[in-house]
Design an enzyme around this catalytic site. Structure first.
Site, PDB file in Angstrom:
ATOM      1  N   HIS A  68       4.634  63.100  85.339  1.00  0.00           N
ATOM      2  CA  HIS A  68       5.975  64.147  85.451  1.00  0.00           C
ATOM      3  C   HIS A  68       5.454  65.718  85.499  1.00  0.00           C
ATOM      4  CE1 HIS A  68       7.995  61.195  82.477  1.00  0.00           C
ATOM      5  NE2 HIS A  68       7.878  60.698  83.669  1.00  0.00           N
ATOM      6  N   GLU A  70       5.714  68.261  84.126  1.00  0.00           N
ATOM      7  CA  GLU A  70       5.447  68.922  83.175  1.00  0.00           C
ATOM      8  C   GLU A  70       4.080  68.574  82.583  1.00  0.00           C
ATOM      9  OE1 GLU A  70       9.830  68.312  82.692  1.00  0.00           O
ATOM     10  OE2 GLU A  70       8.340  67.138  82.949  1.00  0.00           O
ATOM     11  N   CYS A  98      10.138  64.809  78.069  1.00  0.00           N
ATOM     12  CA  CYS A  98       9.960  63.595  77.264  1.00  0.00           C
ATOM     13  C   CYS A  98       9.040  64.139  76.482  1.00  0.00           C
ATOM     14  CB  CYS A  98       9.588  62.354  78.429  1.00  0.00           C
ATOM     15  SG  CYS A  98       7.936  62.841  79.034  1.00  0.00           S
ATOM     16  N   CYS A 101       5.581  64.687  78.062  1.00  0.00           N
ATOM     17  CA  CYS A 101       5.278  65.909  78.536  1.00  0.00           C
ATOM     18  C   CYS A 101       5.153  66.742  77.309  1.00  0.00           C
ATOM     19  CB  CYS A 101       6.200  66.184  79.413  1.00  0.00           C
ATOM     20  SG  CYS A 101       6.215  64.996  81.004  1.00  0.00           S
TER      21      CYS A 101
END
Length: 174
Positions: A68, A70, A98, A101
């Site tokens: 992801h 992040e 999430c 992250c």
């Protein structure tokens, strides 16, 4: 990190970004998310901003389901900057990170997080889509169980519609 009593969790020193700075940087994460989509990735974008709340240090779009925006950004930041410096920085992302992250942000020692829309809004856009099985675990819950007090700002209602349009457009076509 700032010194604090033994019972308190340390928080980043210095002033927090202004509301105007937060909105401006969040809009930039939306542009990065749009770029990610043009390259065939999911519509998520993140930036790391220096302690001056103006200088953008790293930009990152989503890569894939386990990389992801992040978490990729946080790992790059941890490899590039000192823990002390990162503790005064801010990670911005268009959608609430999430738990993976959030954990990566924590371990990278990034002291502030600003996000535009929360995971509930993302779930409304994605439903039970196989490519994004959204978890119902807010980042604040993750941080509440940590030894450092990451400062969290978000969601921002004034950005909800523009973030929702991007997510709906992407996930509605899949």
């Amino acid at each position: 990190m700032t010194a604090s009593p033994a019972h308190a969790r340390p928080t980043p020193a210095g002033p927090d970004p202004t509301h105007e700075q937060m909105i401006r940087h969040l809009r930039r994460t939306g542009e990065i998310a749009e770029r990610a989509v043009r390259f065939g990735h999911h519509p998520f974008g993140a930036i790391l901003v220096a302690p001056d709340h103006e200088t953008v240090l790293i930009e990152q779009g989503n890569v894939d389901t386990v990389n992801h925006a992040e978490s990729v950004l946080a790992r790059a930041a941890a490899a590039s900057f000192s823990e002390a410096f990162l503790w005064e920085c801010t990670l911005y992302t268009n959608v609430e990170p999430c738990c993976m992250c959030s954990g990566t942000l924590y371990w990278a020692n990034i002291g502030r997080l600003v996000y535009g829309a929360d995971e509930k809004d993302l779930l409304a856009a994605t439903g039970d889509h196989d490519e994004n099985p959204t978890m119902s675990l807010p980042c604040r819950t993750v941080f509440d169980h940590s030894q450092k007090a990451i400062k969290v700002f978000g969601p921002f209602p004034e950005l909800r519609d523009e973030i929702a349009r991007m997510q709906d457009a992407f996930w509605g076509d899949r």
